[in-house]
Design a protein around this motif. Sequence first.
Motif, PDB file in Angstrom:
ATOM      1  N   VAL A 284      -0.842  36.253  37.061  1.00  0.00           N
ATOM      2  CA  VAL A 284      -1.851  36.286  38.126  1.00  0.00           C
ATOM      3  C   VAL A 284      -3.230  35.844  37.654  1.00  0.00           C
ATOM      4  N   GLY A 285      -3.382  35.581  36.354  1.00  0.00           N
ATOM      5  CA  GLY A 285      -4.650  35.064  35.849  1.00  0.00           C
ATOM      6  C   GLY A 285      -5.728  36.100  35.623  1.00  0.00           C
ATOM      7  N   TRP A 286      -5.321  37.373  35.499  1.00  0.00           N
ATOM      8  CA  TRP A 286      -6.307  38.434  35.289  1.00  0.00           C
ATOM      9  C   TRP A 286      -6.507  38.719  33.800  1.00  0.00           C
ATOM     10  N   SER A 287      -7.739  39.053  33.430  1.00  0.00           N
ATOM     11  CA  SER A 287      -8.031  39.529  32.081  1.00  0.00           C
ATOM     12  C   SER A 287      -9.268  40.415  32.140  1.00  0.00           C
ATOM     13  N   PRO A 288      -9.394  41.400  31.241  1.00  0.00           N
ATOM     14  CA  PRO A 288     -10.559  42.285  31.253  1.00  0.00           C
ATOM     15  C   PRO A 288     -11.824  41.551  30.844  1.00  0.00           C
ATOM     16  N   LYS A 289     -12.955  42.019  31.363  1.00  0.00           N
ATOM     17  CA  LYS A 289     -14.234  41.373  31.079  1.00  0.00           C
ATOM     18  C   LYS A 289     -14.967  42.005  29.896  1.00  0.00           C
ATOM     19  N   MET A 290     -14.591  43.238  29.532  1.00  0.00           N
ATOM     20  CA  MET A 290     -15.254  43.946  28.437  1.00  0.00           C
ATOM     21  C   MET A 290     -14.223  44.450  27.440  1.00  0.00           C
ATOM     22  N   SER A 291     -14.621  44.534  26.168  1.00  0.00           N
ATOM     23  CA  SER A 291     -13.774  45.135  25.143  1.00  0.00           C
ATOM     24  C   SER A 291     -13.758  46.644  25.335  1.00  0.00           C
ATOM     25  N   SER A 292     -12.836  47.326  24.651  1.00  0.00           N
ATOM     26  CA  SER A 292     -12.771  48.785  24.743  1.00  0.00           C
ATOM     27  C   SER A 292     -14.085  49.426  24.312  1.00  0.00           C
ATOM     28  N   ARG A 293     -14.680  48.912  23.257  1.00  0.00           N
ATOM     29  CA  ARG A 293     -15.955  49.452  22.778  1.00  0.00           C
ATOM     30  C   ARG A 293     -17.054  49.267  23.835  1.00  0.00           C
ATOM     31  N   GLU A 294     -17.121  48.094  24.451  1.00  0.00           N
ATOM     32  CA  GLU A 294     -18.108  47.841  25.505  1.00  0.00           C
ATOM     33  C   GLU A 294     -17.853  48.721  26.723  1.00  0.00           C
ATOM     34  N   VAL A 295     -16.586  48.944  27.022  1.00  0.00           N
ATOM     35  CA  VAL A 295     -16.224  49.809  28.150  1.00  0.00           C
ATOM     36  C   VAL A 295     -16.744  51.224  27.925  1.00  0.00           C
ATOM     37  N   ILE A 296     -16.516  51.760  26.724  1.00  0.00           N
ATOM     38  CA  ILE A 296     -16.963  53.123  26.422  1.00  0.00           C
ATOM     39  C   ILE A 296     -18.478  53.231  26.525  1.00  0.00           C
ATOM     40  N   ARG A 297     -19.189  52.273  25.971  1.00  0.00           N
ATOM     41  CA  ARG A 297     -20.654  52.326  26.023  1.00  0.00           C
ATOM     42  C   ARG A 297     -21.155  52.252  27.461  1.00  0.00           C
ATOM     43  N   GLN A 298     -20.540  51.397  28.265  1.00  0.00           N
ATOM     44  CA  GLN A 298     -20.958  51.299  29.664  1.00  0.00           C
ATOM     45  C   GLN A 298     -20.627  52.581  30.425  1.00  0.00           C
ATOM     46  N   ALA A 299     -19.491  53.185  30.119  1.00  0.00           N
ATOM     47  CA  ALA A 299     -19.105  54.436  30.780  1.00  0.00           C
ATOM     48  C   ALA A 299     -20.104  55.546  30.463  1.00  0.00           C
ATOM     49  N   VAL A 300     -20.543  55.606  29.209  1.00  0.00           N
ATOM     50  CA  VAL A 300     -21.549  56.607  28.813  1.00  0.00           C
ATOM     51  C   VAL A 300     -22.838  56.378  29.596  1.00  0.00           C
ATOM     52  N   LYS A 301     -23.268  55.135  29.705  1.00  0.00           N
ATOM     53  CA  LYS A 301     -24.492  54.822  30.457  1.00  0.00           C
ATOM     54  C   LYS A 301     -24.342  55.180  31.929  1.00  0.00           C
ATOM     55  N   ASP A 302     -23.158  54.904  32.495  1.00  0.00           N
ATOM     56  CA  ASP A 302     -22.916  55.251  33.900  1.00  0.00           C
ATOM     57  C   ASP A 302     -23.089  56.749  34.123  1.00  0.00           C
ATOM     58  N   LEU A 303     -22.568  57.547  33.198  1.00  0.00           N
ATOM     59  CA  LEU A 303     -22.612  59.000  33.346  1.00  0.00           C
ATOM     60  C   LEU A 303     -23.999  59.561  33.064  1.00  0.00           C
ATOM     61  N   LEU A 304     -24.706  58.959  32.123  1.00  0.00           N
ATOM     62  CA  LEU A 304     -26.030  59.475  31.754  1.00  0.00           C
ATOM     63  C   LEU A 304     -27.124  59.016  32.711  1.00  0.00           C
ATOM     64  N   TYR A 305     -27.041  57.772  33.159  1.00  0.00           N
ATOM     65  CA  TYR A 305     -28.159  57.181  33.895  1.00  0.00           C
ATOM     66  C   TYR A 305     -27.832  56.848  35.345  1.00  0.00           C
ATOM     67  N   GLY A 306     -26.572  57.061  35.744  1.00  0.00           N
ATOM     68  CA  GLY A 306     -26.192  56.777  37.118  1.00  0.00           C
ATOM     69  C   GLY A 306     -25.438  55.464  37.244  1.00  0.00           C
ATOM     70  N   TYR A 307     -24.450  55.468  38.124  1.00  0.00           N
ATOM     71  CA  TYR A 307     -23.615  54.285  38.361  1.00  0.00           C
ATOM     72  C   TYR A 307     -23.996  53.622  39.676  1.00  0.00           C
ATOM     73  N   LYS A 308     -24.227  52.337  39.622  1.00  0.00           N
ATOM     74  CA  LYS A 308     -24.508  51.579  40.841  1.00  0.00           C
ATOM     75  C   LYS A 308     -23.280  50.747  41.189  1.00  0.00           C
ATOM     76  N   SER A 309     -22.690  51.040  42.331  1.00  0.00           N
ATOM     77  CA  SER A 309     -21.470  50.348  42.732  1.00  0.00           C
ATOM     78  C   SER A 309     -21.720  48.857  42.895  1.00  0.00           C
ATOM     79  N   VAL A 310     -20.733  48.064  42.503  1.00  0.00           N
ATOM     80  CA  VAL A 310     -20.831  46.607  42.667  1.00  0.00           C
ATOM     81  C   VAL A 310     -20.371  46.186  44.053  1.00  0.00           C
ATOM     82  N   TYR A 311     -19.867  47.122  44.855  1.00  0.00           N
ATOM     83  CA  TYR A 311     -19.318  46.766  46.168  1.00  0.00           C
ATOM     84  C   TYR A 311     -20.332  47.036  47.273  1.00  0.00           C
TER      85      TYR A 311
END
Length: 311
Positions: A284-311
């Motif tokens: 289907v041509g799908w692939s992740p945009k972030m590495s696992s390490r980048e995912v974890i760092r972004q998740a921490v930021k989402d929880l600490l500073y707030g998540y803004k939906s992309v939708y």
Amino acid sequence: MYIVTGGAGYIGGHLVDYLISKNLEVIVIDDLSYGKYRNEKAKFVMFDLRQNMGELVEKLEKNPIIYHLAANPDVRTSMINVEEHFERDVKVTLNVMELARRVDAEKVIFTSSSTVYGETSKIPTPESEELKPISNYGLFKLLCENIVKYYAEQYGIKSISTRLANITGGRVSHGVVIDFIKKLKDNPNLLEILGNGKQRKSYLYIDDLIEAFVMLEKKVNRIYDVFNIGNNDSITVDEIAKIVIDEMKLSPRITYKNPTADGRGWPGDVRLMLLDISKISREVGWSPKMSSREVIRQAVKDLLYGYKSVY
């Protein structure tokens, strides 16, 4: 028309947000046991999917696409509250597939888990690998897959089982990242890690998962198929702890609690998980945009500073 079971939960809520953003009609079916999220533009049906489907069937239109995400999401407690997990996973899945049959569902997308593989020697792990779960959670997900496959083949309901890596980011409500943040907020001077910290797993950002769902739904039309959805790399629990500590700007003492002799975080914990995602990439041509390490760092930021939906 879309039906999202478990649409008030973590993954389900993000999926509902996406579908609503595309001006699609969405019905959420949830009993609010584990998630409380509500998108006011979606129709909400309060219903315990362990119950008889008769009353629910009468309320629904024919030919929906069903995303089945309703389940108890906690792998750890599946080894303790066995009957409760069985009912919320296996019994609910049987009822949802019976619902799909009775409303002539166009397609069912079921969220399974990487835990169906257990501890395999083949890393990255392809969909063809032998399934040997070591937790009740993994066992019940495997039983659910078989129910979905049976209904697909017997009743002609096009269905897909998706075996997910660890999903995080956004409004994540459980998992290692939020556990570490809560512990450090309670005591900034100490962080207790379950297991020996060497457990290594793959992490995927929630937005990437929703994209994978949508691409599978649109492009896969066989009666039944299975796809891994994960990342191309992995990260240890110790490395996750360092990222959380760094983002919180702390320097706690780290201790380890080993519930098992072999360093697992809990009985049934898989120590090494990395899915082979070449099938979904190829088909289907799908692939992740972030590495696992980048995912974890972004998740921490989402929880600490707030998540803004992309939708």
